[in-house]
Design an enzyme around this catalytic site. Structure first.
Site, mmCIF file in Angstrom:
data_model
loop_
_atom_site.group_PDB
_atom_site.id
_atom_site.type_symbol
_atom_site.label_atom_id
_atom_site.label_comp_id
_atom_site.label_asym_id
_atom_site.label_seq_id
_atom_site.Cartn_x
_atom_site.Cartn_y
_atom_site.Cartn_z
ATOM 1 N N MET A 1 -9.996 8.864 12.241
ATOM 2 C CA MET A 1 -9.765 8.623 10.827
ATOM 3 C C MET A 1 -10.715 9.449 9.950
ATOM 4 O O MET A 1 -10.349 9.881 8.857
ATOM 5 C CB MET A 1 -9.897 7.141 10.498
ATOM 6 C CG MET A 1 -8.814 6.265 11.128
ATOM 7 S SD MET A 1 -7.138 6.857 10.792
ATOM 8 C CE MET A 1 -7.117 6.875 9.015
ATOM 9 N N GLU A 2 -11.927 9.669 10.450
ATOM 10 C CA GLU A 2 -12.874 10.486 9.690
ATOM 11 C C GLU A 2 -12.388 11.932 9.603
ATOM 12 O O GLU A 2 -12.467 12.557 8.531
ATOM 13 C CB GLU A 2 -14.257 10.419 10.337
ATOM 14 C CG GLU A 2 -15.015 9.134 10.076
ATOM 15 C CD GLU A 2 -14.431 7.913 10.779
ATOM 16 O OE1 GLU A 2 -14.764 6.781 10.375
ATOM 17 O OE2 GLU A 2 -13.651 8.082 11.742
ATOM 18 N N ASP B 1 -6.445 19.920 -6.744
ATOM 19 C CA ASP B 1 -7.078 19.794 -8.058
ATOM 20 C C ASP B 1 -7.570 21.148 -8.555
ATOM 21 O O ASP B 1 -7.457 21.469 -9.749
ATOM 22 C CB ASP B 1 -8.236 18.807 -7.968
ATOM 23 C CG ASP B 1 -8.956 18.642 -9.305
ATOM 24 O OD1 ASP B 1 -8.273 18.470 -10.332
ATOM 25 O OD2 ASP B 1 -10.198 18.703 -9.314
#
Length: 342
Positions: A111-112, A126
């Protein structure tokens, strides 16, 4: 029967109790892609976006994301991460993202690694949205993981991807050819590119993608191309070897220039040399291009990983693959403990 580990017998969410599990070294590698426009890729590689330092910002964001995974994903354990690395690559319209995470403990770091990819990708979005608001983050996925009860796991997608995207074979193909085993079936490989120009975005690399494509065609699950400046190639090799792949192929940095450091970095990590492989690659190149004799590339074994240096030119890579193709299956079988035909 398969069960969801984070759901108890009554269907309620729970954090898995890992207190009885043994501490082992845990490594996970994940990947993803930001699909955008050729203009964005050009701007990012030239570091000429309205928001500066695009890749360095996304890299730091990915690392921070990995460290905060337990705060973002409710049932994840807090882990003492020993290492997180985030790297990027490029195609004409894609920025590829790869992240590796390491720890020593009773539970994995999948998950990391996945969170690092996702957060790095969102940060890229972004940074580029002023030029391409339609950019999409796709394919966030686990590539490999090590440690724990299940040991080494590799994403079983190479063969499936070829079936989904490849062309249909001619109907008259022989059954023997159709059943011929692929050298990389069930194996992992990494491609490392040593080039200061490519790392800086001032030069376009074709050798790394060529190697990655060839390895995928051989059935390998492939990491990379992982691109590093010549001065960082030792770190690049260490990163490629961290997931203990079956094969690492490098391209570039094998010449006589003062900045060419790939052979030295390779000799520092291998336990045994394979001089015949390196010599055959040089001879194949020299037969067509006398200056190929200047290549100082080496080959050898780092534990059970085969490491091979190829020159940084398309012709040098082509010659190297011609040498590797007929011997690779037998070489990997020998390293794994079999295939010793006298």
């Amino acid at each position: 029967m398969s069960e969801l580990s984070h759901v108890d017998g009554e269907g309620r969410a729970r954090m898995v109790d890992v207190s009885a599990k043994a501490d082992t070294a845990r490594i996970a590698v994940a990947a993803g892609e930001l699909h955008t426009t050729a203009e964005v890729v050009r701007l990012v590689r030239a570091d000429d976006m309205p928001k500066a330092d695009v890749l360095s910002t996304a890299r730091i964001a990915g690392i921070n994301g990995a460290k905060k995974t337990s705060e973002l994903i409710p049932l994840c354990h807090q882990l003492a991460l020993s290492s997180v690395n985030v790297s990027f690559g490029f195609t004409d319209t894609t920025i590829t993202i790869e992240a590796s995470a390491k720890t020593k403990g009773p539970t994995g770091v999948e998950m990391e690694a996945l969170t690092a990819v996702a957060v790095a990708g969102l940060t890229l979005h972004d940074m580029v949205k002023a030029v391409d608001p339609a950019a999409t983050l796709n394919g966030v996925r686990l590539i490999t993981k090590e440690g724990g009860k299940h040991g080494h796991w590799v994403r079983p997608e190479a063969g499936a991807d070829q079936k989904r995207t490849g062309h249909h074979h001619e109907k008259h193909e022989t059954a023997a050819a159709a059943k011929a085993p692929l050298a990389g079936a069930g194996r992992t490989a990494a491609v490392v590119v040593a080039s200061t120009g490519v790392a800086a975005g001032t030069r376009t690399d074709t050798t790394g993608p060529t190697l990655a494509k060839w390895l995928a065609e051989q059935g390998f699950s492939v990491r990379g191309p992982l691109v590093f400046a010549d001065s960082d190639i030792a770190f690049g090799l260490s990163e490629a070897l961290s997931s203990e792949p079956d094969l690492v192929i490098t391209t570039g940095g094998t010449g006589a220039s003062p900045t060419d450091a790939t052979p030295e970095a390779t000799l520092a990590v291998i336990d045994r040399e394979l001089p015949g492989v390196a010599d055959a690659i040089r001879q194949a190149g020299t037969a067509k291009f006398p200056l190929a004799a200047l290549s100082r590339g080496v080959a050898g074994l780092a534990g059970r990983t085969v490491v091979v240096n190829l020159p940084g030119s398309p012709g040098g890579v082509k010659d190297g693959l011609a040498v590797l193709t007929p011997i690779l299956e037998h070489l990997l079988a020998q390293v794994a403990g079999g295939g010793n035909h006298e």
